[in-house]
Design an enzyme around this catalytic site. Structure first.
Site, PDB file in Angstrom:
ATOM      1  N   ASN A   1      -1.490   6.970  -1.940  1.00 28.88           N
ATOM      2  CA  ASN A   1      -2.648   6.605  -1.117  1.00 28.88           C
ATOM      3  C   ASN A   1      -3.519   5.550  -1.795  1.00 28.88           C
ATOM      4  O   ASN A   1      -4.735   5.653  -1.856  1.00 28.88           O
ATOM      5  CB  ASN A   1      -3.484   7.845  -0.777  1.00 28.88           C
ATOM      6  CG  ASN A   1      -4.436   7.566   0.378  1.00 28.88           C
ATOM      7  OD1 ASN A   1      -4.224   6.648   1.160  1.00 28.88           O
ATOM      8  ND2 ASN A   1      -5.507   8.333   0.462  1.00 28.88           N
ATOM      9  N   ASN A   2      -2.866   4.547  -2.331  1.00 30.49           N
ATOM     10  CA  ASN A   2      -3.587   3.498  -3.026  1.00 30.49           C
ATOM     11  C   ASN A   2      -2.772   2.211  -2.912  1.00 30.49           C
ATOM     12  O   ASN A   2      -1.549   2.259  -2.734  1.00 30.49           O
ATOM     13  CB  ASN A   2      -3.776   3.880  -4.507  1.00 30.49           C
ATOM     14  CG  ASN A   2      -4.748   2.965  -5.213  1.00 30.49           C
ATOM     15  OD1 ASN A   2      -5.544   2.277  -4.584  1.00 30.49           O
ATOM     16  ND2 ASN A   2      -4.689   2.955  -6.534  1.00 30.49           N
TER      17      ASN A   2
ATOM     18  N   HIS B   1       0.867  -1.174   0.000  1.00 28.74           N
ATOM     19  CA  HIS B   1       0.000   0.000   0.000  1.00 28.74           C
ATOM     20  C   HIS B   1       0.902   1.222   0.000  1.00 28.74           C
ATOM     21  O   HIS B   1       1.670   1.435   0.935  1.00 28.74           O
ATOM     22  CB  HIS B   1      -0.912   0.007   1.229  1.00 28.74           C
ATOM     23  CG  HIS B   1      -1.834   1.180   1.237  1.00 28.74           C
ATOM     24  ND1 HIS B   1      -3.095   1.128   0.699  1.00 28.74           N
ATOM     25  CD2 HIS B   1      -1.670   2.448   1.671  1.00 28.74           C
ATOM     26  CE1 HIS B   1      -3.668   2.306   0.822  1.00 28.74           C
ATOM     27  NE2 HIS B   1      -2.821   3.129   1.406  1.00 28.74           N
ATOM     28  N   CYS B   2       0.807   1.995  -1.049  1.00 27.94           N
ATOM     29  CA  CYS B   2       1.725   3.115  -1.195  1.00 27.94           C
ATOM     30  C   CYS B   2       1.136   4.376  -0.567  1.00 27.94           C
ATOM     31  O   CYS B   2       0.088   4.844  -1.000  1.00 27.94           O
ATOM     32  CB  CYS B   2       1.997   3.364  -2.684  1.00 27.94           C
ATOM     33  SG  CYS B   2       3.181   4.674  -2.967  1.00 27.94           S
ATOM     34  N   PRO B   3       1.791   4.942   0.428  1.00 31.69           N
ATOM     35  CA  PRO B   3       1.252   6.155   1.041  1.00 31.69           C
ATOM     36  C   PRO B   3       1.402   7.390   0.152  1.00 31.69           C
ATOM     37  O   PRO B   3       0.641   8.341   0.293  1.00 31.69           O
ATOM     38  CB  PRO B   3       2.087   6.305   2.318  1.00 31.69           C
ATOM     39  CG  PRO B   3       3.326   5.544   2.071  1.00 31.69           C
ATOM     40  CD  PRO B   3       2.994   4.467   1.109  1.00 31.69           C
TER      41      PRO B   3
END
Lengths: 638, 168
Positions: free
Chosen positions: A155-156, A150-152
């Site tokens: 945000n996805n 989950h890539c901050p």
């Protein structure tokens, strides 16, 4: 070109024109990490490029600004795709898929992939065994196919569908940063004598920023290049799944790279238009010809079926059917629901008798009739039955749930929003409340769950909802399951979440009340009854049930009973037994009074055309009165 | 009070009972989309093995074609990159095209083979391509059950239940 601002580019990319537009997710724009990315990686270098391009194009070549623009657009496009694209979210499994929701269903299922054993774990939120490489993201609360991480920054989740764009974004961003740094260096080197001018100063500042950001970005890019070459996901690398072992998902370096970069865009599973199946189904149904072994078994069956008829309990329907034998030739064959398959020489072909479910209960999935169309004259009448099946209702979420993107169910919304429920198509939904009520049978097992790490079952996993799901389970779960999801921090109550810790408190508090005596029993009793009462036959059944449960949750949140937190193990066991008995009674009571239909069909009252021979309340001759289940009396005119 | 009586000969038929049989994914070759060709035992007396296996094999071949990495998918990717992915708004991807073919095939199979046998095949994409589900339809009787009010003061309530569900 204008600097990119965080309120910029909208959705609409990432899907073919035939699918509905992806729901707008304003949450992405407000992510602080996203703002960082946007400002530092786009705005500053872009501004720099814009201001230096004239000189560069004059001094070197006019291709440079075009090249920079292309790289910038490419980076931006990939960033948008990685941010807004569905990563490959699996829709929640429908109720009919989960038939083994009892003690015996294992938590893990092992599957062999290219000779290597891979475990598939049961996802209690999504209600299916996670496919290999799939993982449940706790932030998005969805299972994602080929879950990477989950890539901050965007945000996805990064999954199967958008990993390529994420990878290309990293590559292009690295290139872009290198370009900015490189051209800035060229400018500075050519203007060494004019370093005190503002232009040069800005250029040097931009170079510093670019240089600083180059280190982590390049590091991440290199990491992902290695992952792609090895055919691994970030999740697998970080959790060390294949450390020292063999990766069953790799096909060689070149094939892995081509798979990431050159494969066709994977389809989305959420948000698809489902066309309703409109098929005419006309009995009698064709049957395959029976083999000899099947014929033999059939002969055996006939005798045994007759025996079953005589030993069956005398319910009214039996009597009705025996009477109907007078009115109509042979009665419909009964399913062997209540009797386990008899001990005869069962071959694989002789599966004419369907096996009874292992634990017969009201909530269980019921097998079909054995063979309704076989030699039954009543079914050979040419009645065409139109089956207009809207069988698959794709994961329908009401419009206001879309504002959180694909973040799961209604649990993000506050109470007042739940009051504005829109009706949903029912169907399988009636059984959902029953099923969740059924799983609440096992608080006893859950309290002893600390010792059962190795032999974990789905039912234990189902006890602990993720992030406060509004199911009946959350009200009754007394403790955590050991198989709680890995990636995470204890959930904090946000936006109307009910944390699993809170539900444990509620359950403990209720047990404390039970211990204290029946005087205080009435309120949790009522609460359970309220939550368990069968949903009204309108179409917003399960959502209303959720609403009731959520309201129960919020209403019972205030009184906290510290009494139970220090109770002894003996008292805890006693509490479990009491609660188990109470729950068992409570759950069964409404259904004993009002037995439900199988597969969630609400009980309908139909108005029939009145016949000529209707009489007064006292039935006269020619009418038989038989008593049935739950005190109902049937009057049959013969 | 009027008590309604019904002749049993007027019992209606309705196809209202659905049960589901699932065919799971076959992961022996990795995460490529393949379904098991193992015949589920619940369908043993509903359909011939060969028909079902052929359907599943055809579906598998369609998925292989969809996921094939070749010239077309490569060109599609290049074109998408060149147009900053705007082309996805106008064009259908290869996978989507094959999925349309698959759903047409499933519709045809349902009409020709499965509906006459009281089965309905559903498109696996609707369940996230995790299972192929068969809905097993069975025809059953609808019976009305009336409550005797005893004192005869109010009108009777009636409820209709299936014959299988109420025998408890």
């Amino acid at each position: 070109m204008p600097g990119f601002s965080s309120g910029g580019v909208g959705g609409g990319v990432g899907g073919p024109a035939s699918t509905p537009p992806r729901p707008f997710r304003p949450s992405r724009y407000t992510s602080s990490y996203g703002n960082n990315t946007v400002c530092h990686h786009f705005v500053v270098p872009s501004f720099f490029i814009l201001s230096r391009c004239p000189w560069l194009s004059e001094y070197f070549s006019s291709v440079i600004p075009i090249y920079n623009a292309v790289i910038f657009l490419f980076t931006l496009a990939n960033f948008c795709m990685a941010t807004f694209m569905d990563p490959g979210v699996f829709p929640r499994a429908e109720e009919d898929e989960d038939k083994e929701d009892d003690f015996r269903a294992p938590l893990h299922k092992t599957v062999e992939i290219k000779g290597i054993q891979v475990r598939m774990k049961w996802c209690s939120t999504c209600r299916f065994y996670r496919p290999p490489r799939c993982s449940h993201c706790s932030v998005c609360d969805n299972c994602v196919e080929d879950f990477d991480h989950h890539c901050p920054w965007v945000n996805n989740c990064i999954g199967r569908r958008n990993y390529r764009y994420f990878f290309l974004f990293l590559l292009s961003l690295t290139t872009h940063i290198m370009d900015v740094f490189g051209f800035g260096l060229v400018y500075v080197l050519h203007h060494r004598q004019q370093l005190d001018t503002p232009h040069a100063a800005v250029t040097m500042a931009v170079m510093c920023v670019a240089g600083l950001f180059f280190i982590p970005v390049a590091g991440l890019t290199g990491f992902h290049i290695v992952l792609v070459a090895r055919g691994r996901t970030t999740n697998e690398q970080v959790t060390g799944k294949f450390r020292g072992g063999v990766n069953p998902f790799t096909n060689g370096c070149l094939r892995n790279i081509t798979h990431v970069l050159c494969s066709s865009q994977a389809p989305r599973y959420m948000g698809r238009w489902r066309r309703p199946l409109s098929v005419e189904v006309q009995p009698p149904f064709l049957r395959p010809p029976l083999t000899e072994a099947q014929l033999e078994a059939k002969v055996l069956d006939n005798g045994i079926q007759n025996d079953q008829h005589s030993t069956r309990s005398k319910s009214s329907l039996d009597q009705m059917e025996s009477q109907s034998a007078d009115a109509e030739p042979p009665p419909p064959p009964k399913p062997e629901l209540h009797y386990p398959s008899l001990p005869r020489a069962d071959t694989e072909e002789s599966s004419l008798l369907t096996e009874a479910p292992p634990t017969p209960s009201m909530y269980k999935y019921r097998p079909a009739f054995n063979s309704p169309g076989r030699n039954h004259p009543a079914f050979t009448t040419p009645n065409k039955v139109h089956v207009n099946l809207h069988l698959q209702r794709w994961p329908w979420r009401p419009w206001w749930a879309c504002w959180g993107g694909v973040k799961g169910h209604v649990r993000l919304l506050p109470d007042w929003a739940l009051l504005h429920l829109l009706p949903i198509p029912s169907g399988g939904s009636h059984s959902s409340s029953m099923r969740s009520a059924h799983t609440a049978h096992n608080p006893l097992a859950t309290l002893h769950s600390e010792g059962t790490t190795d032999t974990s079952y789905k039912s234990l996993a189902n006890q602990t909802p993720r992030n406060g799901s509004l199911s009946y389970d959350s009200l009754l779960t007394p403790s955590e399951s050991p198989e709680f999801e890995s990636v995470v921090s204890p959930s904090t109550p946000l936006q109307g979440y009910t944390s699993p810790f809170l539900s444990a408190q509620i359950a403990q508090q209720r047990e404390g009340q039970l211990l204290q005596g029946s005087a205080t029993f009435s309120s949790p009793h009522r609460a359970y009854l309220h939550a368990v009462s069968p949903p009204p036959p309108s179409s917003c059944g399960p959502l209303e049930t959720h609403l009731l449960q959520h309201n129960q949750d919020s209403s019972s949140r205030a009184p906290r009973n510290p009494f139970t937190s220090h109770s002894s193990p003996g008292a805890q066991i006693f509490c479990c037994l009491c609660s188990f008995v109470v729950l068992f009674e409570i759950e069964l009571t409404p259904f004993l009074l009002c037995p439900p239909l199988p597969n969630g069909y609400p009980i309908r009252s139909t108005s029939r055309p009145v016949l000529a021979n209707h009489t007064t309340s006292k039935p006269g001759g020619g009418v038989k009165k038989v008593t049935g289940v739950g005190g109902t009396t049937y009057e049959i005119s013969v | 009070m009027a008590t309604e009586f019904h002749n049993l000969q007027e019992l209606r038929h309705s196809a209202s009972l659905e049960t589901k049989v699932f065919i799971q994914r076959d992961y022996t070759e990795g995460t490529v989309c393949r379904f098991q060709t193992k015949f589920p035992s619940e369908l043993d007396n509903r359909i011939e093995r060969t028909l079902l296996e052929e359907t599943v094999k055809t579906l598998n071949s369609y998925y292989v074609e969809a996921e094939k990495i070749g010239g077309q998918s490569y060109l599609e990717g290049c074109l998408a990159c060149a147009t900053a992915y705007i082309i996805f708004l106008c064009m259908e991807t290869r996978y989507e095209k094959v999925l349309r073919k698959i759903s047409g095939y499933i519709q045809e199979q349902n009409e020709k083979i499965y509906a006459p046998r009281g089965l309905l095949l559903t498109d696996p994409i609707e369940r996230g391509m995790r299972v192929v589900s068969f809905t097993v339809l069975s025809v059953q009787l609808e019976i009305s059950i009336f409550e005797d009010q005893g004192s005869g003061t109010s009108s009777p309530s009636s409820s209709s239940m299936s014959s299988t569900g109420s025998a408890r």
